[in-house]
Design a protein around this motif. Structure first.
Motif, mmCIF file in Angstrom:
data_model
loop_
_atom_site.group_PDB
_atom_site.id
_atom_site.type_symbol
_atom_site.label_atom_id
_atom_site.label_comp_id
_atom_site.label_asym_id
_atom_site.label_seq_id
_atom_site.Cartn_x
_atom_site.Cartn_y
_atom_site.Cartn_z
ATOM 1 N N TYR A 114 125.153 65.631 108.565
ATOM 2 C CA TYR A 114 125.733 65.041 107.359
ATOM 3 C C TYR A 114 127.252 64.910 107.503
ATOM 4 N N ARG B 4 148.194 56.618 109.305
ATOM 5 C CA ARG B 4 148.463 56.043 107.977
ATOM 6 C C ARG B 4 149.263 56.992 107.078
ATOM 7 N N ASP C 103 124.331 46.482 97.391
ATOM 8 C CA ASP C 103 125.582 46.148 96.715
ATOM 9 C C ASP C 103 126.709 45.946 97.730
ATOM 10 N N ASN D 26 130.944 50.753 103.949
ATOM 11 C CA ASN D 26 131.411 49.454 103.478
ATOM 12 C C ASN D 26 131.869 48.559 104.643
ATOM 13 N N CYS E 220 141.750 55.654 99.941
ATOM 14 C CA CYS E 220 141.770 55.060 101.287
ATOM 15 C C CYS E 220 142.014 53.553 101.253
ATOM 16 N N LYS F 92 131.758 57.365 108.556
ATOM 17 C CA LYS F 92 132.134 56.514 107.426
ATOM 18 C C LYS F 92 133.658 56.435 107.282
ATOM 19 N N GLN F 93 134.328 57.584 107.342
ATOM 20 C CA GLN F 93 135.794 57.601 107.214
ATOM 21 C C GLN F 93 136.448 56.763 108.308
ATOM 22 N N THR G 108 126.066 55.370 103.223
ATOM 23 C CA THR G 108 126.341 53.944 103.017
ATOM 24 C C THR G 108 127.796 53.662 103.382
ATOM 25 N N GLU H 93 135.673 53.000 107.634
ATOM 26 C CA GLU H 93 136.269 52.429 106.418
ATOM 27 C C GLU H 93 137.781 52.639 106.371
ATOM 28 N N ALA H 94 138.190 53.890 106.525
ATOM 29 C CA ALA H 94 139.617 54.219 106.369
ATOM 30 C C ALA H 94 140.377 54.094 107.685
ATOM 31 N N HIS I 215 139.822 51.106 101.219
ATOM 32 C CA HIS I 215 138.845 50.240 101.888
ATOM 33 C C HIS I 215 137.382 50.504 101.520
ATOM 34 N N PHE J 34 147.326 57.844 103.671
ATOM 35 C CA PHE J 34 147.083 56.461 103.229
ATOM 36 C C PHE J 34 148.311 55.877 102.518
ATOM 37 N N ASN K 114 136.417 58.391 100.527
ATOM 38 C CA ASN K 114 136.829 58.987 101.800
ATOM 39 C C ASN K 114 137.956 60.011 101.731
ATOM 40 N N ARG L 35 129.625 61.530 107.526
ATOM 41 C CA ARG L 35 130.803 61.360 106.657
ATOM 42 C C ARG L 35 132.016 60.951 107.478
#
Lengths: 390, 250
Positions: free
Chosen positions: B224, A26, B189, B105, A90, B231-232, B103, B235-236, A92, A148, A106, B228
């Motif tokens: 941890y 990206r 949420d 997304n 990012c 998650k990246q 968390t 999501e990304a 998203h 990004f 992120n 992370r």
């Protein structure tokens, strides 16, 4: 390539460094055509932002031409002319989806550092702004890697010059968001502490958003002159008058409806207050010098908003929270959600409602960056905004 | 089978009198010895830095004598009671137990599907060299150990519920006996809360953990960082890093 590198307080150097390469799908590589020194770069130059390392490439206000894109980039191609937001997002995560781009979950690879200092979560990564904010190489260079790139960069029309669109990357949206955060109603008076570039854009934006009167506060005659002539603001020189009293007098005893602190952590306090902050600072009992913010809180009208685009990094002392509480003030602050403002503010520029190039006082070559930093910091030669051309 | 206590809570696991003790026996002894050394060295320096070292040393001694570590408490590490309370985890009191949550997304379905293919795990778990699927329930894992070598084991899935949880543990003959549990639950949420608990017997016993702590490979921080990166990636679509970018003279 050539790049402006940080080497310590008061020490920036133009060095020859390797060209950046695409690291992730990206990414895009942008050949920088114009870049600027931001007032917040002076905090780095003064050595008051922690986690800088020797050799870090500076700069977060830049634009240029796309010369290479990663495999996942579909919206940009080689040759596109783009402006790049200084906040990296990012696109998203929970926060990006809610257009809180500068709070991206992120984009800061060093989030753990920020979490240690600021609590449970970190804001977005920033170009060229310390390892606390990701340690990204900045844009005061010939080339820069933009992560990004499908989310941040915006193409700009050929009929607008670099100088007209460059400030979409930071200071125009920053000044605009500061005014927007005030929730200005017809008849309101807005006071702006600091008539540097962000302050100038805050003044113009406050009028755009319907303020009746805007008052600019600074000590440098050239900045006050610009605020008056370009921004149409009434002005106060805090070396010449007692600001709180003057504001009261100008507003029938009520104080300004809303106050914007466009100064941040290195405010120049005067008299005893200035001495107090200097002493607390040296003793490490206070990391930031919040003279402008204190004044804004005390001056603000009951029920008003204190909006803070000025950068703070650590701990503040002697904050008049009693006054804030008693007057029912609203506080709004934070890094600018630049992505949110790119298109609407570009439209205003295209419609001729505002030409952001009015703030530029100095045009230098990239190689002359060290001189540019010095001139800007020392307020020599009536310096307000420096643009560098690689 | 207490699986709902995997993040944070260790209530009810310790007996009377050991209520807040979270540092195991060997480690306490090591604490006292190393703490005394650091404190003496610090005092001999006779300056501000030395004073700080002396304080640190004193803290280690205190930790050794009382069996309580505020650092461990803050990080939710318990080397005194690790492994008890979760029937699936290892019963031996030498074990380290770490728990972290993040968390993300994305839907529980997406995250479960990605995690359930264990061959994906090395993409975000920094110390994992490789995972190879052997059959429906078993897989072969290889990790880089802090000393530089590799450790290997065969793991099997001991319990799973689609889109909700996966629990696994190493089989007999492993270089490192370990067990893990990941749970996916819808976040209030939007998105999904991912909770991971890892229990393992450190390869070099307590000394290994102490060394890892000093060399920056502290297991709780490691987990941890892994989450992370997970998650990246989810999501990304990529892991975020600045490694490989240019800099000036360091």
């Amino acid at each position: 390539m050539k790049a402006v590198c940080w080497h310590g307080a008061g020490d920036v150097r133009v060095e020859t460094v390797p060209d950046p390469a695409i690291l992730y799908p990206r990414d895009a590589i942008v050949k920088v055509t114009s870049t600027a020194i931001c007032g917040s770069d002076l905090h780095l130059y003064d050595g008051v932002i922690p986690t800088m390392q020797k050799g870090d490439i500076l700069g977060h206000e830049f634009m240029g031409e796309v010369v290479e894109v990663g495999a996942a980039i579909k919206n940009l191609r080689k040759g596109d002319r783009v402006v790049v937001p200084f906040t990296i997002a990012c696109g998203h995560c929970h926060f990006c989806e809610r257009t809180l781009w500068s709070l991206c979950d992120n984009s800061n690879p060093n989030a753990w550092m920020a979490e240690k200092v600021y609590g449970s979560t970190s804001g977005s990564g920033l170009f060229g702004y310390s390892h606390l904010f990701g340690g990204y190489a900045g844009g005061q260079a010939e080339y820069v890697r933009v992560p990004f790139a499908d989310t941040g960069p915006m193409k700009v029309p050929e009929n607008l010059t670099d100088e007209q669109v460059l400030f979409l990357t930071d200071i125009f949206p920053t000044g605009y968001m500061a005014a927007e955060n005030c929730n200005i109603q017809p008849g309101d008076t807005v006071a702006v502490w600091g008539c540097g570039p962000v302050g100038q854009f805050a003044i113009k934006s406050a009028y755009m958003l319907g303020a009746d009167r805007v008052i600019g506060i600074d000590r440098h005659p050239k900045r006050l002159k610009m605020a008056k002539e370009q921004g149409g603001a009434e002005v106060l020189n805090f070396d010449a008058v007692e600001v709180g009293e003057a504001l009261k007098e100008m507003t029938g005893g009520w104080g300004p409806s809303h106050c914007i602190d466009a100064v941040g952590l290195e405010a120049h306090g005067s008299g005893l207050e200035g001495i107090y902050d200097n002493v607390m600072n040296v003793l490490k009992l206070e990391t930031d010098k919040p003279a402008a913010l204190r004044q804004a809180i005390v001056a603000c009208r009951k029920g008003g908003t204190v909006s803070i685009p000025g950068v703070y990094g650590g701990l503040l002392d002697k904050m008049p929270m009693g006054a804030a509480f008693a007057k029912g003030l609203t506080f709004k602050m934070g890094q600018t959600h630049v992505h949110r403002y790119l298109q609407p503010l570009l439209e205003r520029i295209e419609q001729g409602k505002l030409d952001p190039s009015f703030v530029i006082t100095h045009r230098l070559k990239l190689e002359e960056a060290p001189e540019g930093y010095r001139t800007f910091r020392d307020q020599k030669d009536d310096c307000i905004k420096v643009v560098l051309k690689p | 089978m207490a699986t709902s206590d995997s993040v944070g809570s260790r209530a009810g696991l310790s007996g009377p009198g050991t209520e807040a003790m979270n540092v195991g026996g060997t480690e306490r002894l090591l604490s006292v010895i190393s703490g005394s050394l650091v404190a003496f060295y610090g005092l001999s320096r006779n300056n501000l830095g030395g004073f700080a070292l002396a304080l640190l040393g004193g803290g280690l001694v205190l930790r050794g004598v009382t069996g309580k570590s505020i650092v461990y408490k803050a990080l939710d590490i318990d080397t005194a009671h690790s492994g008890r309370g979760d029937g699936r985890n290892l019963p031996d009191e030498r074990n380290v137990r770490i728990a972290k949550a993040v968390t993300i997304n994305r839907s529980p379905e997406d995250l479960y599907r990605f995690w359930r293919d264990f061959e994906n795990l090395p993409r975000f778990m920094g110390h994992l060299q490789s995972v190879q699927i052997v059959d429906e329930r078993r897989s072969r894992w290889a990790v880089k150990s802090p000393g530089g070598g590799t450790a290997e084991w065969l793991a099997e899935i001991v319990e799973e519920k689609e889109n909700e949880r996966i629990a696994w543990r190493s089989l007999e003959g492993s270089d490192v006996a370990n067990a893990g549990l990941v749970r996916f639950s819808p976040a209030p949420d939007g998105g999904t809360q991912v909770q991971v608990t890892i229990t393992y017997e450190p390869p070099a016993g307590k000394l290994g953990v102490a060394l890892a702590w000093f060399t920056g490979e502290e297991p709780s921080q490691q987990l941890y960082d892994d989450l992370r990166r997970f998650k990246q990636l989810m999501e990304a679509g990529e892991i975020v890093s600045t490694d490989g970018q240019p800099t000036g003279q360091r």
